[in-house]
Enzyme design. Structure first.
Site, mmCIF file in Angstrom:
data_model
loop_
_atom_site.group_PDB
_atom_site.id
_atom_site.type_symbol
_atom_site.label_atom_id
_atom_site.label_comp_id
_atom_site.label_asym_id
_atom_site.label_seq_id
_atom_site.Cartn_x
_atom_site.Cartn_y
_atom_site.Cartn_z
ATOM 1 N N TYR A 193 43.223 -31.292 2.952
ATOM 2 C CA TYR A 193 43.083 -30.560 4.445
ATOM 3 C C TYR A 193 44.122 -29.760 4.609
ATOM 4 O O TYR A 193 44.124 -28.654 5.068
ATOM 5 C CB TYR A 193 42.726 -31.796 5.583
ATOM 6 N N ASN A 228 30.544 -27.896 9.512
ATOM 7 C CA ASN A 228 30.083 -26.919 8.526
ATOM 8 C C ASN A 228 28.515 -27.068 8.701
ATOM 9 O O ASN A 228 28.047 -28.332 8.258
ATOM 10 C CB ASN A 228 30.458 -27.199 7.098
ATOM 11 N N CYS A 288 32.243 -28.174 1.541
ATOM 12 C CA CYS A 288 33.063 -28.983 2.516
ATOM 13 C C CYS A 288 33.154 -30.455 1.685
ATOM 14 O O CYS A 288 34.268 -31.092 1.813
ATOM 15 C CB CYS A 288 32.756 -29.449 3.877
ATOM 16 N N HIS A 289 32.591 -30.866 1.018
ATOM 17 C CA HIS A 289 32.573 -32.253 -0.052
ATOM 18 C C HIS A 289 33.762 -32.056 -0.686
ATOM 19 O O HIS A 289 34.303 -33.012 -1.368
ATOM 20 C CB HIS A 289 31.289 -32.579 -0.475
ATOM 21 N N GLU A 345 29.577 -32.908 -9.915
ATOM 22 C CA GLU A 345 30.423 -31.570 -10.209
ATOM 23 C C GLU A 345 31.319 -32.074 -11.395
ATOM 24 O O GLU A 345 31.458 -31.326 -12.612
ATOM 25 C CB GLU A 345 30.810 -31.060 -9.296
#
Length: 166
Positions: free
Chosen positions: A96, A119, A127-128, A154
């Site tokens: 963050y 979001n 945002c993850h 991912e």
């Protein structure tokens, strides 16, 4: 008028909604901010064929960057944060604090956290990929299990050099 459809995914049913031209909302199944489908909304699966194709490819590990017309609603600050989120590479994570720095206000970690949490286009605006400064998984509007799943997906499909903490 809001047009929508739902798609099945490994993390549950996802709601896609927009005006027929651009996607405005992606609602996750366990969201803290559920997409409020009302009787005034119209279901039109035919208008979400490309979005469905891209989500299927993403969950199959074949798509790393969505290319869809987007029209999220939010303040100027939120829009700026969401734009920066789109620059986080597939499988990479940032804190963050780093997100606040990239937005141009290094002391605004809390504010960027709130914008991140608001979001409306989860997964597409990734945002993850924002995690705690110590590497921990912190809040996610779709639930921590979904966040963990997306990051693992991912990492499984990305080259090793893609997932470093900034």
């Amino acid at each position: 008028m809001m047009i929508y459809d739902t798609i099945k995914s490994p993390i549950g049913m996802i709601v896609l909604a927009g005006d027929g031209e651009a996607l405005q909302l992606v609602g996750l199944p366990e969201s803290r901010h559920p997409v409020p489908i009302t009787s005034a909304w119209t279901r039109r699966p035919d208008l979400f064929v490309e979005a469905r194709r891209q989500f299927d490819a993403y969950f199959a590990g074949e798509l790393t960057d969505f290319d869809l017309p987007l029209a999220p609603h939010g303040s100027e600050f939120q829009q700026r944060v969401w734009q920066v989120l789109r620059t986080i590479p597939y499988a990479a994570t940032i804190s963050y604090g780093e997100l606040a720095r990239r937005v141009g206000n290094p002391r605004a970690s809390r504010a960027v956290g709130l914008a991140n949490g608001a979001n409306p286009l989860s997964i597409i605006v990734p945002c993850h990929r924002v995690i705690g400064a110590n590497g921990s998984l912190t809040g996610y509007g779709g639930g921590l299990a979904a966040k963990r799943y997306l990051l693992d997906l991912e990492r499984h499909h990305a080259p090793r050099e893609h997932f470093t903490l900034s």
